[in-house]
Design an enzyme around this catalytic site. Sequence first.
Site, PDB file in Angstrom:
ATOM      1  N   GLY A  70      36.003  41.529  45.783  1.00  8.32           N
ATOM      2  CA  GLY A  70      35.921  40.072  45.799  1.00  8.32           C
ATOM      3  C   GLY A  70      34.538  39.537  46.116  1.00  8.32           C
ATOM      4  N   THR A  71      33.837  40.165  47.047  1.00  7.26           N
ATOM      5  CA  THR A  71      32.514  39.668  47.424  1.00  7.26           C
ATOM      6  C   THR A  71      31.554  39.739  46.252  1.00  7.26           C
ATOM      7  OG1 THR A  71      32.779  40.206  49.772  1.00  7.26           O
ATOM      8  CG2 THR A  71      30.530  40.064  48.935  1.00  7.26           C
ATOM      9  N   ASN A 150      42.445  31.748  52.634  1.00 11.12           N
ATOM     10  CA  ASN A 150      42.782  33.037  53.223  1.00 11.12           C
ATOM     11  C   ASN A 150      43.255  32.963  54.668  1.00 11.12           C
ATOM     12  OD1 ASN A 150      39.865  32.326  53.342  1.00 11.12           O
ATOM     13  ND2 ASN A 150      39.770  34.034  54.771  1.00 11.12           N
ATOM     14  N   GLN A 180      43.274  35.581  47.224  1.00  9.22           N
ATOM     15  CA  GLN A 180      44.554  35.511  47.932  1.00  9.22           C
ATOM     16  C   GLN A 180      45.674  34.961  47.045  1.00  9.22           C
ATOM     17  OE1 GLN A 180      45.311  36.759  50.799  1.00  9.22           O
ATOM     18  NE2 GLN A 180      43.280  37.237  51.562  1.00  9.22           N
ATOM     19  N   SER A 200      40.317  40.676  43.921  1.00  5.62           N
ATOM     20  CA  SER A 200      40.041  41.912  44.662  1.00  5.62           C
ATOM     21  C   SER A 200      41.247  42.821  44.611  1.00  5.62           C
ATOM     22  CB  SER A 200      39.693  41.579  46.116  1.00  5.62           C
ATOM     23  OG  SER A 200      39.512  42.755  46.873  1.00  5.62           O
ATOM     24  N   GLY A 201      41.014  44.121  44.416  1.00  2.52           N
ATOM     25  CA  GLY A 201      42.107  45.071  44.249  1.00  2.52           C
ATOM     26  C   GLY A 201      42.888  45.379  45.507  1.00  2.52           C
ATOM     27  N   HIS A 202      42.217  45.427  46.655  1.00  5.98           N
ATOM     28  CA  HIS A 202      42.928  45.895  47.847  1.00  5.98           C
ATOM     29  C   HIS A 202      43.814  44.840  48.483  1.00  5.98           C
ATOM     30  CE1 HIS A 202      40.473  44.250  51.336  1.00  5.98           C
ATOM     31  NE2 HIS A 202      39.685  43.965  50.327  1.00  5.98           N
ATOM     32  N   THR A 238      27.312  53.146  37.006  1.00  7.38           N
ATOM     33  CA  THR A 238      28.426  53.950  36.513  1.00  7.38           C
ATOM     34  C   THR A 238      29.744  53.374  37.011  1.00  7.38           C
ATOM     35  OG1 THR A 238      27.054  55.950  36.489  1.00  7.38           O
ATOM     36  CG2 THR A 238      29.450  56.260  36.491  1.00  7.38           C
ATOM     37  N   CYS A 325      37.343  39.496  57.429  1.00  6.33           N
ATOM     38  CA  CYS A 325      35.928  39.721  57.164  1.00  6.33           C
ATOM     39  C   CYS A 325      35.054  39.222  58.305  1.00  6.33           C
ATOM     40  CB  CYS A 325      35.519  39.037  55.856  1.00  6.33           C
ATOM     41  SG  CYS A 325      36.385  39.710  54.426  1.00  6.33           S
TER      42      CYS A 325
END
Length: 383
Positions: A70-71, A150, A180, A200-202, A238, A325
């Site tokens: 996300g950042t 958030n 979120q 964001s994935g997590h 990569t 965060c």
Amino acid sequence: MEAYFDNSATTSCSEGVKELMVRALVEDYGNPSSLHRKGMEGENYIRDARDKICKTLKAKDSELIFTSGGTESNNLAIIGAAMANKRSGNHLITTRIEHPAVLSPMKFLEEQGFQVTYLAVDRDGIISLEELAAAVTENTILVSIMYVNNEIGAVEPIAEAAQIIKNKNPRALLHVDAIQAYGKYVIHPGKLGIDLMSVSGHKIHGPKGSGFLYVKEKTKLKPILFGGGQQKNMRSGTENVPGIAGLGQAAKEAYEDFAAKQAHLFQLKESFIEGLSGQNWAHVNGNYQNSAPHIVSLSVDGVRSEVLLHALEERQIYVSAGSACASNKPAKSATLAAIGIGRDYLDSTIRISFCPQNTLEEVEYCLASLKELVPFLGKYTRH
């Protein structure tokens, strides 16, 4: 019993995500830029993840850039759009309750000579559309508004905001931090009028270090990372094939049986809030009836959030003292200050955030623990 209620900070990886990532790490480990078969195996993971995610967005494959989370997505959207469009103007708009990953790039751009307007919010954390309309000028090139806050779960009127922005200045871009919101709401950026959107994935049971930026076709954007020219020169480096594969699988799983998952989250939230009724020490922040299904912001009379957090931790109940965060830093919450929370509550607010795997039994366990701990801890609070 263990009750993990810090899902807005991070979620556990699903079994499907884990299995796919292990295969990409151990068996199909080729560099996707390599021309041999191993490289093609890596490229296939990326192509498959792109397809899975774009189906959830109703977006084109070309409208997705994979990032480290996300950042990076927020930084690429905000700095990249500002730099690419600075000939059209130097005015940016955002809100006072954005995540630091939005506010910090905005501050950086102010140092580069851009002008930034920060929109206020009401006690529920919602922007004023009238204030937004007044702020947009012909010099405005970018507006950044989060979909779901958030900390308190406030849901911003994104579709209405997009219409106002485009009516006043068709050239102005709308960026949405949906970190979120994605997986909690069905989001079709093209239909909503969104030009750039960060995910964001997590936060959706995918891996940490994975994310994407949706970029509407023909949107002008400059890269902020330079190197080998991967992803059409927009994000060199990569590709993190296992992370991207896991992200794609998490996105697919998030929208399977979506209505049932969303309803379950609302049920957990409603049960938690109902369970606090009659507790004079409990104050739920924002308009919880019209906020996100998975977030509750709770201010507690007479007990500091850090003390309560660790008392709950001893019972294997895990919550947050605010945005993860920044929760290990002494800074006050800008969001709570923006919605007018009293000074006493700035140090006495916890965030409870659910995921579809949480149960009503876990909610009941947390409520029982709060009702026992808060009166006890309050006796030892300095006045």
